[in-house]
Write a protein that holds these residues in place. Structure first.
Motif, PDB file in Angstrom:
ATOM      1  N   TRP A 147      95.126  19.495   3.378  1.00  0.00           N
ATOM      2  CA  TRP A 147      95.468  20.566   3.464  1.00  0.00           C
ATOM      3  C   TRP A 147      95.022  21.474   1.811  1.00  0.00           C
ATOM      4  O   TRP A 147      94.659  20.651   0.877  1.00  0.00           O
ATOM      5  N   GLY A 148      95.123  22.578   1.920  1.00  0.00           N
ATOM      6  CA  GLY A 148      94.465  23.328   0.795  1.00  0.00           C
ATOM      7  C   GLY A 148      94.550  24.864   0.830  1.00  0.00           C
ATOM      8  O   GLY A 148      94.004  25.124   2.001  1.00  0.00           O
ATOM      9  N   SER A 174      92.312  21.237  -3.275  1.00  0.00           N
ATOM     10  CA  SER A 174      92.582  20.725  -1.675  1.00  0.00           C
ATOM     11  C   SER A 174      92.924  19.190  -2.143  1.00  0.00           C
ATOM     12  O   SER A 174      92.628  18.582  -3.080  1.00  0.00           O
ATOM     13  N   LEU A 219      88.404  20.222   3.680  1.00  0.00           N
ATOM     14  CA  LEU A 219      89.319  19.889   4.489  1.00  0.00           C
ATOM     15  C   LEU A 219      88.874  19.187   5.901  1.00  0.00           C
ATOM     16  O   LEU A 219      89.676  18.443   6.578  1.00  0.00           O
ATOM     17  N   THR A 221      88.494  27.835   0.687  1.00  0.00           N
ATOM     18  CA  THR A 221      88.151  26.657   0.602  1.00  0.00           C
ATOM     19  C   THR A 221      86.885  26.597   1.231  1.00  0.00           C
ATOM     20  O   THR A 221      86.286  27.669   1.961  1.00  0.00           O
ATOM     21  N   SER A 234      91.279  26.830   5.939  1.00  0.00           N
ATOM     22  CA  SER A 234      92.176  26.259   5.093  1.00  0.00           C
ATOM     23  C   SER A 234      93.741  26.217   5.609  1.00  0.00           C
ATOM     24  O   SER A 234      93.985  26.727   6.498  1.00  0.00           O
TER      25      SER A 234
END
Length: 481
Positions: A416-417, A404, A425, A421, A433
């Motif tokens: 963002w990622g 991320s 974020l 996750t 995500s």
């Protein structure tokens, strides 16, 4: 002799090593297993005066300290906060109190914090208070919190051994920690099975911050990879120590040797050793040395490093998988190699930020470039490519984790990622995500003073100078472990 080395277990060992190399580097599951353990390596002779209380320590120049010491603010945290349950593991102790992931930012601790640090492979963190006190919390299996025990700490706790020092910098590896004081002195604690604490031996656990075995120019920055460490001195010299497996120390070796026909071991670097050679390669493979007089900044990924010199040129070395070194090929680099893509006018590099399997670079005209792979599957950027969604934004702070990315640009926070996750974020529970940059609406109106990411959590320092800023922060829930 070379023939014998080639004939060693050539069929079995390379295949086994390549499999482990790919799995461990992609998944980054914060494993405690150590295939590289080698307790038979002798201690290094400690440098005279090592750890001596009579050593005369003087403060770094005031002008430099003003640039290193940041203003303090309110700490916000979000993401995975079950420190012993990383990678969705079920804790062995069923009595452990489980906290739900924080999918939106929460206020954490009443201390005013000027620096908050974690790492892309870390499930522990370091906070530096306004007064320069070092506090740690998180996973502590190897003593990486420096508290003289191995119990996990849910709340930030002052490190007693450094209580009377002014700490100005810190870095977190997978299971070790480096701390930098205002005298340019470095202390280390945690897992030292690969020599990553730099204390001159392979004592498995360093439970309290111990001065590293170094007596060169004062240090101005520290960095940690998974099982290695890098320090930058005031004269622009880089020094590294720890695990050399992929060339991440930059000493032109991976340190490998066969102890028996089937057992691969490493010559660990247990004390800081200067990186002396920088190179460039032409398309036909010709290697030429590059004159580097001063390194000004660097960043460590899990098994690689990217550094910038005073001419804004970028060099990278270590594990080359998925193109994270930016050389358009996945081979490992054992010494710092010039990233050709940035070696032209208008592409000078201002800052670098390394995640587990990727790297980010901010150019002097504000462009953000990514090379490597942030996803667990899919294509990788084998050379630097601009992140088009952020073209035109003025980027202030960047933090990178395992897969991320979060940054502050203009007056917004963008993250963002790819999945999975854990809330790092901060974009909410519905959409957890995002594969494209997405504004963190919850943080609209928050002035960011500092950002850092761990394996699955984010630390953000918010300004509290105005009544409006304080009122905004009051709208966030408080996380109480």
């Amino acid at each position: 002799m070379s023939t014998k080395r080639k004939k060693a277990p050539a069929k079995k060992v390379p295949a086994k090593r390549s499999k482990r190399k790919e799995e461990s580097d992609v998944d980054s599951d914060i494993s405690d297993a150590s295939e590289t353990e080698n307790a038979t390596q002798p201690d290094e002779v400690l440098i005279a005066g090592h750890g001596d209380a009579l050593d005369e320590l003087t403060q770094l120049p005031q002008e430099l300290l003003k640039t290193l010491i940041k203003p303090a603010g309110q700490l916000l945290m979000f993401g995975l906060v079950n420190w012993d349950n990383t990678s969705n593991r079920t804790p062995k102790d069923a009595k452990i109190k489980m906290h739900p992931n924080l999918y939106v930012p929460h206020r954490f601790t009443d201390y005013k914090v000027r620096l908050a640090v974690s790492g892309c492979t870390s499930t522990h963190s370091v906070l530096i208070t306004e007064e320069g006190k070092a506090m740690t919390f998180g996973r502590n299996k190897f003593g990486q919190l420096g508290l003289d025990h191995t119990e996990t700490k849910e709340v930030p706790t002052v490190i007693p051994a450094l209580e009377n020092m002014n700490v100005i910098g810190a870095a977190c590896g997978r299971n070790h920690t480096l701390l930098l004081t205002d005298t340019g002195t470095v202390y280390a604690c945690g897992d030292n099975r690969s020599g990553q604490c730099g204390v001159g031996n392979l004592q498995p656990n360093v439970l309290t911050p111990t001065r590293i075995n170094y007596r060169g120019p004062p240090i101005v920055k520290v960095g940690c990879g998974g099982e290695f460490s890098v320090i930058l001195d005031i004269k622009g010299g880089l020094h590294s120590f720890g695990l050399p497996e992929y060339g991440q120390l930059g000493h032109n070796t991976d340190g490998k040797y066969f102890k028996t026909n089937t057992r691969l071991c490493f010559n660990f670097e247990t004390s800081p050793k200067r990186v002396v050679l920088y190179i460039e390669k032409s398309k036909d493979g010709h290697v030429a040395p590059v004159d580097v007089t001063e390194i000004v900044d660097f960043s460590c990924g899990q098994n690689h490093t990217v550094a910038i010199d005073s001419k804004m040129r970028a060099f990278s070395w270590g594990f080359g998988g998925f193109g994270r070194l930016g050389h358009a090929e996945p081979r490992d680099e054992l010494v710092p190699r010039l990233i050709k893509y940035f070696d032209i006018q208008s592409r000078g590099v201002r800052s670098v930020h390394c995640g587990s399997t990727y790297s980010l670079a901010v150019t002097d005209i504000g462009g953000l470039y990514m090379f490597g792979r942030t996803k667990r599957t899919g294509e990788a950027n084998m050379y630097p490519k601009p992140i088009q969604d952020l073209t035109g934004w003025s980027i202030n702070h960047v933090a990178v984790g395992n897969t991320s990315i979060i940054l502050s640009a203009d007056d917004s926070v963008i993250a963002w990622g790819a999945a999975p996750t854990y809330g790092e974020l901060g974009i909410g529970e519905v959409t957890k995500s995002s594969t494209v940059p997405k504004e963190v609406t919850k943080l609209a109106g928050v002035k960011v003073l500092g950002l850092s990411m761990g394996f699955g959590h984010t630390l953000l320092i918010a300004q509290t100078d105005s009544p409006e800023q304080k009122a905004k922060l009051e709208t966030f829930d408080v996380f109480e472990p």
